[in-house]
Design a protein around this motif. Structure first.
Motif, PDB file in Angstrom:
ATOM      1  N   ALA A 233       0.829  -1.207   0.000  1.00  0.00           N
ATOM      2  CA  ALA A 233       0.000   0.000   0.000  1.00  0.00           C
ATOM      3  C   ALA A 233       0.857   1.248   0.000  1.00  0.00           C
ATOM      4  N   ALA A 234       2.037   1.183   0.613  1.00  0.00           N
ATOM      5  CA  ALA A 234       2.942   2.343   0.573  1.00  0.00           C
ATOM      6  C   ALA A 234       3.388   2.632  -0.859  1.00  0.00           C
ATOM      7  N   ALA A 235       3.669   1.572  -1.630  1.00  0.00           N
ATOM      8  CA  ALA A 235       4.036   1.767  -3.034  1.00  0.00           C
ATOM      9  C   ALA A 235       2.849   2.292  -3.843  1.00  0.00           C
ATOM     10  N   TRP A 236       1.654   1.807  -3.527  1.00  0.00           N
ATOM     11  CA  TRP A 236       0.443   2.348  -4.157  1.00  0.00           C
ATOM     12  C   TRP A 236       0.332   3.843  -3.887  1.00  0.00           C
ATOM     13  N   ALA A 237       0.532   4.262  -2.634  1.00  0.00           N
ATOM     14  CA  ALA A 237       0.433   5.676  -2.277  1.00  0.00           C
ATOM     15  C   ALA A 237       1.509   6.501  -2.976  1.00  0.00           C
ATOM     16  N   LYS A 238       2.687   5.933  -3.158  1.00  0.00           N
ATOM     17  CA  LYS A 238       3.739   6.650  -3.879  1.00  0.00           C
ATOM     18  C   LYS A 238       3.346   6.868  -5.333  1.00  0.00           C
ATOM     19  N   ARG A 239       2.726   5.834  -5.943  1.00  0.00           N
ATOM     20  CA  ARG A 239       2.256   6.006  -7.328  1.00  0.00           C
ATOM     21  C   ARG A 239       1.147   7.050  -7.385  1.00  0.00           C
ATOM     22  N   MET A 240       0.274   7.063  -6.385  1.00  0.00           N
ATOM     23  CA  MET A 240      -0.788   8.060  -6.339  1.00  0.00           C
ATOM     24  C   MET A 240      -0.222   9.474  -6.298  1.00  0.00           C
ATOM     25  N   ALA A 241       0.877   9.656  -5.600  1.00  0.00           N
ATOM     26  CA  ALA A 241       1.479  10.991  -5.500  1.00  0.00           C
ATOM     27  C   ALA A 241       1.912  11.517  -6.864  1.00  0.00           C
ATOM     28  N   ALA A 242       2.208  10.615  -7.796  1.00  0.00           N
ATOM     29  CA  ALA A 242       2.647  11.026  -9.126  1.00  0.00           C
ATOM     30  C   ALA A 242       1.529  11.626  -9.974  1.00  0.00           C
ATOM     31  N   PHE A 243       0.273  11.533  -9.516  1.00  0.00           N
ATOM     32  CA  PHE A 243      -0.823  12.182 -10.235  1.00  0.00           C
ATOM     33  C   PHE A 243      -0.762  13.706 -10.125  1.00  0.00           C
ATOM     34  N   ASP A 244      -0.063  14.208  -9.084  1.00  0.00           N
ATOM     35  CA  ASP A 244       0.039  15.655  -8.887  1.00  0.00           C
ATOM     36  C   ASP A 244      -1.333  16.317  -8.770  1.00  0.00           C
ATOM     37  N   CYS A 245      -2.218  15.704  -7.992  1.00  0.00           N
ATOM     38  CA  CYS A 245      -3.511  16.339  -7.746  1.00  0.00           C
ATOM     39  C   CYS A 245      -3.324  17.451  -6.717  1.00  0.00           C
ATOM     40  N   ASP A 246      -4.324  18.335  -6.613  1.00  0.00           N
ATOM     41  CA  ASP A 246      -4.226  19.407  -5.628  1.00  0.00           C
ATOM     42  C   ASP A 246      -4.568  18.839  -4.237  1.00  0.00           C
TER      43      ASP A 246
END
Length: 467
Positions: free
Chosen positions: A196-209
């Motif tokens: 899940a930590a790797a999932w969250a890191k990938r989510m950060a790459a979306f650059d959402c506000d």
């Protein structure tokens, strides 16, 4: 998505409009003058005679509702419509995996755009896409690890819809008794991020506000695929991301008896109990299906104000069962609707079957009023997708309108009685003629204005995936 209307205000005059609040007890009003500026409603005035309507106002004969929200979609499942009618859920899942294995970015975009255009024709202005096909064959990430998520956002925009991309954490292929996770295998490797930590890191790459928004018409949400796919000790990382962005989090819950049995063997509790202990229930959470629940499960879900997304047409198509929707609503869980596997895309039919399935199970009528069904298809669906300012025709809300004429064979005569009751008794997606999403005309006279020939594009996209 076409840009929001700029310049002066737009006006519509609805013969009947369901306002949800501020009108009669059932929310239905007559001769409603509706004004919007940009993508928001500014004024809503019932009982405005036609003679007093300003020039340039668009006439909406029939019944007008807020845009519908499809709270649970797997876009690529549309390629399976009508397939494997004699299969079980589990053999159907194998066929679904075979479709997932064939998808590449170009095929996926074409299919998703056509599916979302079909949703627009069915009166849907916002979709929650439960997205777990993240990586390339063998689980190898694309150069942009969020390529497939971005193309789903682009496909929704091209079809005129807002979207909540419910990016799904999917880590295990099931659990053995005692809780040992089975590793992902085959096409499931395309779903996984390892932890899940790797999932969250990938989510950060979306650059959402900070609110999870990606542009004007898309927002990012989180999803826990199921207790079969996400170990309980991984759930807190998903919830931490959700809390940090004020974002919705969705999960499949108790869709199949085997899921419950495996969860009990692995963790000593039901899926609802496991997710409760892991901190996954609450007002920003939505559990999808919720078919096979214990009274304790219903209590936990209601007490925590966890929303429930019912998908009764898919549940009937897959022979999954009938969930306790009335008990969930009575316990405090808001109900929404989804088309899930897209055996059909028709939220009027989903709403109707949420009532009719209960009648078959109990041999009693009247579990939900027409207004209850309308709330599930509009207000509650938008809220559980993170759009609380949509799903109502009120000042300040997103300017979404869906109009159903009352002159067709299924609804003829409804104007003399209760148009809302008639709509949910007999109306279908085929009756919908006009759609405005975020102040922009998307469907007019039954024709999609952004996608030239929706049936042709659907046929071509499905052939490309299945060939």
């Amino acid at each position: 998505m076409a840009s929001s209307v700029t310049g002066g205000p737009r006006r519509w005059h609805a013969e009947f409009a369901w306002l949800a609040r501020g009108a009669a007890p059932d929310g239905l009003a007559h001769d409603v003058l509706i004004e919007a500026h940009g993508d928001r409603f500014t004024t809503v005035t019932p009982e405005t005679p036609a003679a007093q309507v300003p020039p340039g106002t668009v006439r909406l004969p029939g019944l007008t509702l807020p845009g519908l929200a499809n709270a649970h979609s797997h876009a690529f499942h549309r390629a399976l419509r009508g397939a494997a009618a004699g299969d079980t859920f589990w053999t159907w899942r194998d066929r679904m995996y075979a479709v997932a294995e064939r998808l590449d970015p170009d095929r996926y975009f074409a299919l998703a755009r056509a599916v979302y255009a079909e949703m627009a024709l069915a009166g849907i202005t916002c979709v929650g896409e439960f997205h777990y096909l993240h990586h390339g064959p063998g689980g190898i990430p694309y150069s942009d690890p969020n390529e497939l998520g971005r193309l789903l956002i682009a496909a929704a925009s091209a079809a005129g819809l807002r979207i909540t991309l419910l990016d799904t954490c999917y880590l295990a292929g099931g659990f053995a008794p005692g809780g040992e996770a089975r590793p992902l295998a085959g096409v499931q490797l395309r779903f996984g991020d390892g932890t899940a930590a790797a999932w969250a890191k990938r989510m950060a790459a979306f650059d959402c506000d900070p609110r999870g928004m990606i542009g004007e018409h898309a927002r990012l949400g989180a999803a826990i695929h199921s207790v079969r796919a996400v170990p309980p000790d991984q759930v807190p990382d998903v919830m931490a991301w959700s809390h940090a962005h004020g974002a919705p989090v969705h999960a499949h819950l108790s869709e199949q008896p085997l899921e419950n049995a495996e969860c009990l063997a692995a963790f000593g509790g039901t899926p609802a109990e496991v997710l409760y202990e892991a901190g996954a229930l609450g007002p920003r959470s939505t559990m999808v299906h919720a078919t096979h629940l214990t009274p304790r499960d219903v209590e936990l879900l209601g007490r925590s104000q966890t929303a429930i997304c019912m998908c009764p047409v898919t549940e009937a198509d897959l022979a999954d069962g009938i969930g306790p929707a009335p008990a969930l609503a009575a316990s405090g869980s808001p109900l929404s609707l989804g088309s899930d596997g897209h055996s059909m895309i028709d939220l009027l039919e989903e709403a109707r079957w949420m009532e009719l399935s209960q009648r078959l199970a109990t041999q009693r009528r009247g579990h939900f009023t027409p207004a209850d069904l309308a709330v599930a298809a509009t207000v509650s669906g938008h809220a559980c997708l993170g759009w609380p300012d949509a799903g109502e025709i009120v000042p300040g809300a997103y300017a979404d309108l869906v109009t159903v004429p009352l002159a067709g064979p299924r609804l003829a005569g409804a104007g003399a009685g209760d148009p809302l009751a008639a709509l949910f008794a007999a109306g279908t997606a085929a009756d919908i003629r006009h759609l405005v999403a975020s102040g922009v005309d998307v469907v007019r006279d039954g024709r999609h204005l952004l996608v030239d020939d929706v049936p042709r594009e659907l046929a071509a996209a499905v052939r490309a995936v299945l060939s």
